[in-house]
Write a protein that holds these residues in place. Sequence first.
Motif: not given
Length: 311
Positions: A62-84
């Motif tokens: 759920q958390d991601y720590v970084t010191a690298t510049p860039g454009k960040y996004t995230v997606e979540a996975y649920g049961g049954g292979g569903c992806i947000s």
Amino acid sequence: MLKRGTAFILFLCGYCLTAAGQSVPIRYIMPGQQVKLSATSVNAPRYQWYRDGMALPGAFQQDYVTATPGKYTVEAYGGGGCISDLSDPVIIAEITGRGPDADMQINKTADNGAFKLNSTFNYYLTIANNGPADATGIVVTDKLPPQVSLELLSVPTLGTATYQPGDHTVVWKINSLQASMAASLSIKVKVIATGQITNTATVAAVEQDNALQNNQSTHQLLVLPLHIPNAITPNGDGINDVFEISGLEQYPENELIILNRWGNHVFEQKGYTQNWSGKGLNEGTYFYLLRVKDGIGRWQEFKGYITLLKP
């Protein structure tokens, strides 16, 4: 269960990124500085973080720590292979030299009233950071005019202030000032010469400032060449027999009022002719109000006390 279209939020240090179509938020970091990104979704057992559109290996929490510049996004996975849906992005940018703009502003004011030779008054410096970024390495410089001497340098609300007697300058330094914040400093001075007194103070910071017109502020004060005594001794010896105001002849439009300790007027005269001796009055302390029209047409008011001493 997660489905495509499920509301998905990306948090960065308390800033919530949800609204589509808005400008991409930017977080500036110093080289090597880390920042934590956090994602929340409903019952998500696994996440996938992306930088510049590329999946980050092992970035499944759920958390991601970084010191690298860039454009960040995230997606979540649920049961049954569903992806947000992919979250709105956030940009991490590294400061390499000058950072984002910080609009520093300074305002210089002084005590109200008219002042004469040897009187004291306070200058007031107020600085503000109008943003959008925090300001660092702030330096305020106030070269005092030659007509005044420093009496007291107060402790500023932020930072430290010092006086450099060699060039008659107050230097005020602040390590950092957050956007929308302000700080102040007062400087007590004594008038040692009459005439036009002009004082300019400036402020600067490390960050780029594209509104330089508010980086300096000037205060002007006209001190009339008047000497007002604080005692008279009407004993007929020709010395201090009357209340004589030196320099008043240069300002024919004037008015003098003298009051006793109970506030009663004991003398009034427009176009004062240097003739008040306290005749018929008991010795003691009296108060004066002198109004003078200066050379640029402004009325200046001088207030004080006069002691009447009788043999």
